[in-house]
Design a protein around this motif. Structure first.
Motif, PDB file in Angstrom:
ATOM      1  N   GLU A  96       0.743  -1.280  -0.110  1.00 44.29           N
ATOM      2  CA  GLU A  96      -0.012  -0.001  -0.048  1.00 44.29           C
ATOM      3  C   GLU A  96       0.968   1.374  -0.170  1.00 44.29           C
ATOM      4  OE1 GLU A  96      -3.334   0.162  -0.187  1.00 44.29           O
ATOM      5  OE2 GLU A  96      -3.057  -1.997  -0.532  1.00 44.29           O
ATOM      6  N   GLY A  97       2.172   1.165   0.193  1.00 45.52           N
ATOM      7  CA  GLY A  97       3.130   2.187   0.290  1.00 45.52           C
ATOM      8  C   GLY A  97       3.697   2.256   1.700  1.00 45.52           C
ATOM      9  N   VAL A  98       4.772   2.810   1.681  1.00 40.38           N
ATOM     10  CA  VAL A  98       5.697   3.000   3.019  1.00 40.38           C
ATOM     11  C   VAL A  98       6.070   4.413   3.094  1.00 40.38           C
ATOM     12  CG1 VAL A  98       7.518   2.088   4.271  1.00 40.38           C
ATOM     13  CG2 VAL A  98       6.180   0.359   2.815  1.00 40.38           C
ATOM     14  N   ARG A  99       6.007   5.049   4.149  1.00 42.74           N
ATOM     15  CA  ARG A  99       6.556   6.298   4.508  1.00 42.74           C
ATOM     16  C   ARG A  99       7.947   5.871   5.052  1.00 42.74           C
ATOM     17  NH1 ARG A  99       4.250  10.647   4.387  1.00 42.74           N
ATOM     18  NH2 ARG A  99       2.152  10.921   4.391  1.00 42.74           N
ATOM     19  N   ARG A 133       7.996   3.237  -7.116  1.00 40.06           N
ATOM     20  CA  ARG A 133       7.300   4.523  -7.520  1.00 40.06           C
ATOM     21  C   ARG A 133       6.938   5.222  -6.224  1.00 40.06           C
ATOM     22  NH1 ARG A 133       1.413   3.828  -7.867  1.00 40.06           N
ATOM     23  NH2 ARG A 133       0.932   1.919  -7.141  1.00 40.06           N
ATOM     24  N   GLN A 134       6.692   6.637  -6.250  1.00 39.28           N
ATOM     25  CA  GLN A 134       6.230   7.302  -5.232  1.00 39.28           C
ATOM     26  C   GLN A 134       4.727   7.447  -5.347  1.00 39.28           C
ATOM     27  OE1 GLN A 134       8.405  10.913  -4.633  1.00 39.28           O
ATOM     28  NE2 GLN A 134       7.326  11.410  -2.885  1.00 39.28           N
ATOM     29  N   VAL A 135       3.798   6.920  -4.555  1.00 44.98           N
ATOM     30  CA  VAL A 135       2.356   6.857  -4.898  1.00 44.98           C
ATOM     31  C   VAL A 135       1.772   8.278  -4.255  1.00 44.98           C
ATOM     32  CG1 VAL A 135       2.253   4.494  -4.681  1.00 44.98           C
ATOM     33  CG2 VAL A 135       1.963   5.638  -2.420  1.00 44.98           C
ATOM     34  N   ARG A 136       2.485   8.882  -3.282  1.00 50.12           N
ATOM     35  CA  ARG A 136       1.999  10.389  -2.842  1.00 50.12           C
ATOM     36  C   ARG A 136       3.274  10.943  -2.185  1.00 50.12           C
ATOM     37  NH1 ARG A 136      -1.235   6.772   0.125  1.00 50.12           N
ATOM     38  NH2 ARG A 136      -0.878   6.875   2.338  1.00 50.12           N
ATOM     39  N   PRO A 137       3.556  12.007  -1.898  1.00 48.93           N
ATOM     40  CA  PRO A 137       4.350  12.709  -1.318  1.00 48.93           C
ATOM     41  C   PRO A 137       4.940  11.895  -0.206  1.00 48.93           C
ATOM     42  CG  PRO A 137       3.252  14.437  -1.977  1.00 48.93           C
ATOM     43  CD  PRO A 137       2.475  13.129  -2.327  1.00 48.93           C
ATOM     44  N   GLY A 138       6.313  11.457  -0.229  1.00 44.65           N
ATOM     45  CA  GLY A 138       6.912  10.752   1.122  1.00 44.65           C
ATOM     46  C   GLY A 138       6.308   9.376   1.196  1.00 44.65           C
ATOM     47  N   VAL A 139       5.726   8.694   0.224  1.00 42.89           N
ATOM     48  CA  VAL A 139       5.183   7.182   0.356  1.00 42.89           C
ATOM     49  C   VAL A 139       5.534   6.499  -0.732  1.00 42.89           C
ATOM     50  CG1 VAL A 139       3.138   5.716   0.592  1.00 42.89           C
ATOM     51  CG2 VAL A 139       3.254   8.096   1.669  1.00 42.89           C
TER      52      VAL A 139
END
Length: 148
Positions: A96-99, A133-139
């Protein structure tokens, strides 16, 4: 008025101290020179011997440049730090994306600003080279297939 002999003794003492200091510096320089000579001799001997052990080359080493991802490339071509980051991004937690702060914890690092910013820089480099890939800023998350 100081005596001539007293002045000469003071001057002699000062010169003896200077000679002692120079002898110590000379001893240090001679020791450094000997280490260099020994190193050169050792390297010459090693290079002169036929190599009977062939080390299996690794595609990347720590501090090396991150290659642009191409079809069929595996994460094993990355430097160890980058390979670990990609493995976390490919894990269940990274889907799901990782900070970057979570990434630091997953890698066993302290989540202090210096470590987090270092990971952010590496993650952005992985994005630029087609590994993540960067799904949103910082993730960040891993790519399913090579880009382009």
């Amino acid at each position: 008025m100081p005596s001539v002999l007293g002045l000469l003794e003071a001057r002699e003492k000062k010169v003896r101290e200077e000679v002692a200091r120079l002898r110590a510096a000379l001893g240090e320089a001679e020791a450094a020179l000997q280490r260099l000579v020994d190193a050169r001799v050792t390297v010459t001997e090693v290079l002169a011997e036929p190599s009977c052990v062939v080390a299996e080359p690794r595609s990347a080493v720590a501090g090396s440049v991150v290659p642009h991802r191409a079809e069929g490339m595996e994460a094993s071509v990355l430097a160890p730090d980058y390979e670990r980051i990609v493995s976390v991004l490919e894990s269940e937690a990274g889907r799901e994306g990782v900070r970057c702060q979570q990434l630091a914890v997953a890698l066993g690092l302290e989540a202090v600003p210096a470590k987090v910013e270092g990971l952010r820089s590496k993650a952005k480099r992985l994005v630029e080279r087609g590994w993540a890939r960067q799904v949103r800023p910082g993730v960040f998350t891993a790519l399913a297939a090579p880009a382009g």
